[in-house]
Design a protein around this motif. Structure first.
Motif, PDB file in Angstrom:
ATOM      1  N   ALA A  47       0.929  -1.281  -0.279  1.00 27.58           N
ATOM      2  CA  ALA A  47       0.309   0.149   0.133  1.00 27.58           C
ATOM      3  C   ALA A  47       0.401   1.013  -0.269  1.00 27.58           C
ATOM      4  O   ALA A  47       0.519   2.044  -1.085  1.00 27.58           O
ATOM      5  N   GLU A  48       2.502   1.123   0.337  1.00 24.42           N
ATOM      6  CA  GLU A  48       2.849   2.143   0.746  1.00 24.42           C
ATOM      7  C   GLU A  48       3.653   2.511  -0.728  1.00 24.42           C
ATOM      8  O   GLU A  48       3.519   3.878  -1.154  1.00 24.42           O
ATOM      9  N   ILE A  49       3.815   1.381  -1.112  1.00 17.12           N
ATOM     10  CA  ILE A  49       4.491   1.470  -2.353  1.00 17.12           C
ATOM     11  C   ILE A  49       3.637   2.320  -3.242  1.00 17.12           C
ATOM     12  O   ILE A  49       3.826   2.933  -4.392  1.00 17.12           O
ATOM     13  N   LEU A  50       2.341   1.755  -3.573  1.00 15.17           N
ATOM     14  CA  LEU A  50       1.547   1.936  -4.946  1.00 15.17           C
ATOM     15  C   LEU A  50       1.108   3.703  -4.445  1.00 15.17           C
ATOM     16  O   LEU A  50       0.748   3.859  -5.539  1.00 15.17           O
ATOM     17  N   THR A  51       0.653   3.937  -2.789  1.00 10.91           N
ATOM     18  CA  THR A  51       0.608   5.554  -2.585  1.00 10.91           C
ATOM     19  C   THR A  51       1.912   6.278  -3.589  1.00 10.91           C
ATOM     20  O   THR A  51       0.914   6.960  -3.958  1.00 10.91           O
ATOM     21  N   LEU A  52       2.777   5.420  -3.338  1.00  7.43           N
ATOM     22  CA  LEU A  52       4.302   6.556  -3.916  1.00  7.43           C
ATOM     23  C   LEU A  52       4.396   6.477  -5.714  1.00  7.43           C
ATOM     24  O   LEU A  52       3.730   7.942  -5.916  1.00  7.43           O
ATOM     25  N   ILE A  53       3.634   5.478  -6.316  1.00  2.00           N
ATOM     26  CA  ILE A  53       3.676   5.112  -7.168  1.00  2.00           C
ATOM     27  C   ILE A  53       2.188   6.343  -7.782  1.00  2.00           C
ATOM     28  O   ILE A  53       2.019   7.430  -8.174  1.00  2.00           O
ATOM     29  N   ASP A  54       1.238   6.285  -6.769  1.00  3.26           N
ATOM     30  CA  ASP A  54      -0.053   7.590  -7.022  1.00  3.26           C
ATOM     31  C   ASP A  54       0.192   8.435  -7.262  1.00  3.26           C
ATOM     32  O   ASP A  54      -0.587   9.382  -7.837  1.00  3.26           O
ATOM     33  N   GLN A  55       1.054   8.615  -6.399  1.00  2.00           N
ATOM     34  CA  GLN A  55       1.087  10.339  -6.077  1.00  2.00           C
ATOM     35  C   GLN A  55       1.942  10.967  -6.379  1.00  2.00           C
ATOM     36  O   GLN A  55       1.621  12.793  -7.192  1.00  2.00           O
ATOM     37  N   ARG A  56       2.956  10.556  -7.569  1.00  3.35           N
ATOM     38  CA  ARG A  56       3.617  10.644  -9.000  1.00  3.35           C
ATOM     39  C   ARG A  56       2.432  10.449 -10.499  1.00  3.35           C
ATOM     40  O   ARG A  56       3.783  10.978 -11.001  1.00  3.35           O
ATOM     41  N   ARG A  57       2.126   9.906 -10.704  1.00  2.00           N
ATOM     42  CA  ARG A  57       1.796   9.417 -11.528  1.00  2.00           C
ATOM     43  C   ARG A  57       1.030  10.723 -11.992  1.00  2.00           C
ATOM     44  O   ARG A  57      -0.019  11.343 -11.544  1.00  2.00           O
ATOM     45  N   LEU A  58       0.922  10.906 -13.208  1.00  2.00           N
ATOM     46  CA  LEU A  58       0.250  11.720 -14.361  1.00  2.00           C
ATOM     47  C   LEU A  58      -1.158  11.214 -15.419  1.00  2.00           C
ATOM     48  O   LEU A  58      -0.421  10.921 -16.552  1.00  2.00           O
TER      49      LEU A  58
END
Length: 136
Positions: A47-58
């Motif tokens: 969940a932490e990794i996915l959240t980091l990815i989600d915050q940076r996706r465009l």
């Protein structure tokens, strides 16, 4: 043409928590495996990794962003390891010395790897998005 579960391209759907919300993602099994490897290496939850990815996706889907991030992560490891491998394979004048080899650092102990990958991921995605807008 159907895809069997044994095929490398087979997709697996999981319900996960991303940025505090439950969602479902369908990505290839090998990508899930890579994401779990990253999670273990970085000592973060999925969940932490996915959240980091989600915050940076465009503007892309989360599944697409995950695929790109996993690729960036392992390419970054390869970029960091390549000079070490070249140095380790380079003939040395002091073959008998214990100091003549370069110790290879395991990927899970590379300092600041996740930050470098996330920065590279965000920068490249932004550049691609800008380039795509200019093409239209």
């Amino acid at each position: 043409m159907s895809t069997s579960e044994s095929d490398e391209g087979a997709r697996y759907r999981r319900t996960v928590t991303v940025s505090g919300r439950r969602t479902s993602i369908s990505i290839e099994t090998v990508v899930w495996d890579g994401l779990e490897d990253i999670s273990n290496r970085e000592e973060l939850t999925l969940a932490e990794i996915l959240t980091l990815i989600d915050q940076r996706r465009l503007g892309s889907s989360l599944a697409s962003a995950v695929r790109v991030f996993v690729l960036f992560y392992f390419r970054t490891i390869a970029d960091i390891a390549q000079p070490l491998i070249r140095a380790a394979n380079k003939p040395s004048a002091a073959h008998d010395s214990d100091d003549s080899h370069v110790p290879l650092t395991p990927p899970n102990t590379l300092p600041g790897l996740l930050d470098k990958v996330l920065e590279r991921f965000a920068t490249t995605r932004a550049e691609l998005t800008t380039r795509g807008r200019q093409d239209h």
